[in-house]
Every structure is written in C-alpha cells, then in structure tokens.
Design a protein around this motif. Structure first.
Motif, mmCIF file in Angstrom:
data_model
loop_
_atom_site.group_PDB
_atom_site.id
_atom_site.type_symbol
_atom_site.label_atom_id
_atom_site.label_comp_id
_atom_site.label_asym_id
_atom_site.label_seq_id
_atom_site.Cartn_x
_atom_site.Cartn_y
_atom_site.Cartn_z
ATOM 1 N N TRP A 185 -13.611 8.293 12.110
ATOM 2 C CA TRP A 185 -12.571 8.764 11.191
ATOM 3 C C TRP A 185 -11.575 7.652 10.890
ATOM 4 O O TRP A 185 -11.189 7.434 9.743
ATOM 5 C CB TRP A 185 -11.865 9.973 11.781
ATOM 6 C CG TRP A 185 -10.727 10.464 10.954
ATOM 7 C CD1 TRP A 185 -9.399 10.270 11.200
ATOM 8 C CD2 TRP A 185 -10.789 11.210 9.734
ATOM 9 N NE1 TRP A 185 -8.650 10.856 10.217
ATOM 10 C CE2 TRP A 185 -9.481 11.440 9.301
ATOM 11 C CE3 TRP A 185 -11.848 11.697 8.976
ATOM 12 C CZ2 TRP A 185 -9.190 12.139 8.138
ATOM 13 C CZ3 TRP A 185 -11.553 12.395 7.818
ATOM 14 C CH2 TRP A 185 -10.243 12.608 7.415
ATOM 15 N N GLN A 186 -11.135 6.926 11.896
ATOM 16 C CA GLN A 186 -10.177 5.838 11.694
ATOM 17 C C GLN A 186 -10.789 4.721 10.861
ATOM 18 O O GLN A 186 -10.114 4.142 10.010
ATOM 19 C CB GLN A 186 -9.688 5.299 13.045
ATOM 20 C CG GLN A 186 -8.776 6.263 13.771
ATOM 21 C CD GLN A 186 -8.472 5.832 15.193
ATOM 22 O OE1 GLN A 186 -9.139 4.959 15.751
ATOM 23 N NE2 GLN A 186 -7.471 6.445 15.799
ATOM 24 N N SER A 187 -12.056 4.429 11.087
ATOM 25 C CA SER A 187 -12.736 3.411 10.295
ATOM 26 C C SER A 187 -12.833 3.845 8.841
ATOM 27 O O SER A 187 -12.605 3.044 7.921
ATOM 28 C CB SER A 187 -14.132 3.166 10.875
ATOM 29 O OG SER A 187 -14.881 2.342 10.030
ATOM 30 N N TRP A 188 -13.163 5.113 8.609
ATOM 31 C CA TRP A 188 -13.252 5.631 7.249
ATOM 32 C C TRP A 188 -11.899 5.576 6.562
ATOM 33 O O TRP A 188 -11.800 5.163 5.411
ATOM 34 C CB TRP A 188 -13.788 7.062 7.286
ATOM 35 C CG TRP A 188 -13.919 7.676 5.928
ATOM 36 C CD1 TRP A 188 -14.920 7.465 5.021
ATOM 37 C CD2 TRP A 188 -13.008 8.584 5.315
ATOM 38 N NE1 TRP A 188 -14.693 8.195 3.887
ATOM 39 C CE2 TRP A 188 -13.519 8.898 4.035
ATOM 40 C CE3 TRP A 188 -11.817 9.175 5.717
ATOM 41 C CZ2 TRP A 188 -12.879 9.765 3.164
ATOM 42 C CZ3 TRP A 188 -11.180 10.041 4.848
ATOM 43 C CH2 TRP A 188 -11.712 10.321 3.587
ATOM 44 N N GLN A 189 -10.840 5.971 7.274
ATOM 45 C CA GLN A 189 -9.493 5.920 6.700
ATOM 46 C C GLN A 189 -9.103 4.480 6.365
ATOM 47 O O GLN A 189 -8.514 4.228 5.310
ATOM 48 C CB GLN A 189 -8.468 6.506 7.668
ATOM 49 C CG GLN A 189 -8.428 7.999 7.689
ATOM 50 C CD GLN A 189 -7.348 8.504 8.616
ATOM 51 O OE1 GLN A 189 -7.106 7.948 9.685
ATOM 52 N NE2 GLN A 189 -6.694 9.578 8.218
ATOM 53 N N ALA A 190 -9.409 3.550 7.246
ATOM 54 C CA ALA A 190 -9.071 2.147 7.002
ATOM 55 C C ALA A 190 -9.814 1.608 5.794
ATOM 56 O O ALA A 190 -9.235 0.885 4.970
ATOM 57 C CB ALA A 190 -9.379 1.312 8.241
ATOM 58 N N SER A 191 -11.084 1.977 5.642
ATOM 59 C CA SER A 191 -11.840 1.487 4.494
ATOM 60 C C SER A 191 -11.321 2.100 3.200
ATOM 61 O O SER A 191 -11.253 1.428 2.172
ATOM 62 C CB SER A 191 -13.332 1.759 4.661
ATOM 63 O OG SER A 191 -13.596 3.148 4.622
ATOM 64 N N ARG A 192 -10.933 3.373 3.236
ATOM 65 C CA ARG A 192 -10.364 4.016 2.046
ATOM 66 C C ARG A 192 -9.023 3.379 1.672
ATOM 67 O O ARG A 192 -8.741 3.156 0.496
ATOM 68 C CB ARG A 192 -10.160 5.515 2.294
ATOM 69 C CG ARG A 192 -11.419 6.293 2.503
ATOM 70 C CD ARG A 192 -12.087 6.644 1.235
ATOM 71 N NE ARG A 192 -11.204 7.509 0.478
ATOM 72 C CZ ARG A 192 -11.362 7.814 -0.777
ATOM 73 N NH1 ARG A 192 -12.375 7.321 -1.437
ATOM 74 N NH2 ARG A 192 -10.537 8.601 -1.404
#
Length: 93
Positions: A38-45
């Motif tokens: 989730w944190q990786s997805w948020q960072a990429s977004r």
C-alpha cells in the motif's frame, strides 16, 4: 530416593499455543506485506502526480526554475499535443 509425586517438567509450550503463535505470525507477516504494498502504491501515485503537475507547467516557467532540459522538452511536447487536440476538437464543431 525417588518420589512417587514427581512429574515431568514440560520443556515446550502446549501445541495449541504454538499453533496460535504460528497463525499470528502469518497474519502479522501478511499485514506487514500489505502495508508495504500500500505504501509503495501511494508513493508511486504521488510521484506520478508530481510529474504530471511538473509536466503541465509551461516550458518558460520550467526554464525559470531551473528544471532539467528533458523536462522542459517533455512539457513542450505535452503542450503541443494538447494544443493540437484542442484545435482538432474546435475545428470539428
């Protein structure tokens, strides 16, 4: 002398406690992996949104703030594409 009241001393925990610990470990590991995902997805977004905002600035502004030339060229290309699309849309009306 041997006592008749002696009992063996348990050296390991009960099986149900060990199973519970294993289940808890699996759940905790899964939750940790999901949190990292989730944190990786948020960072990429967030990174994509920042790049999009940077690209939407005019090339002159980007030059003024000292952005790398490849970003200025990308912004120029983006603005030209949108200008052509807008022109084609308005011409079709």
């Amino acid at each position: 002398m041997e006592s008749t009241w002696s009992r063996p001393i348990p050296v390991s925990r009960a099986a149900w406690l060990r199973i519970g610990d294993s289940v808890f470990g699996v759940v905790q590991g899964s939750a940790s992996a999901l949190r990292r995902l989730w944190q990786s997805w948020q960072a990429s977004r967030q990174h994509a949104a920042q790049l999009r905002a940077l690209r939407e600035l005019s090339p002159g502004v980007l030059r003024d703030i000292g952005v790398a030339p490849e970003w200025v060229n990308e912004a120029q290309r983006w603005h030209e594409q949108h200008s052509v699309a807008r022109h084609n849309f308005l011409r079709g009306l």
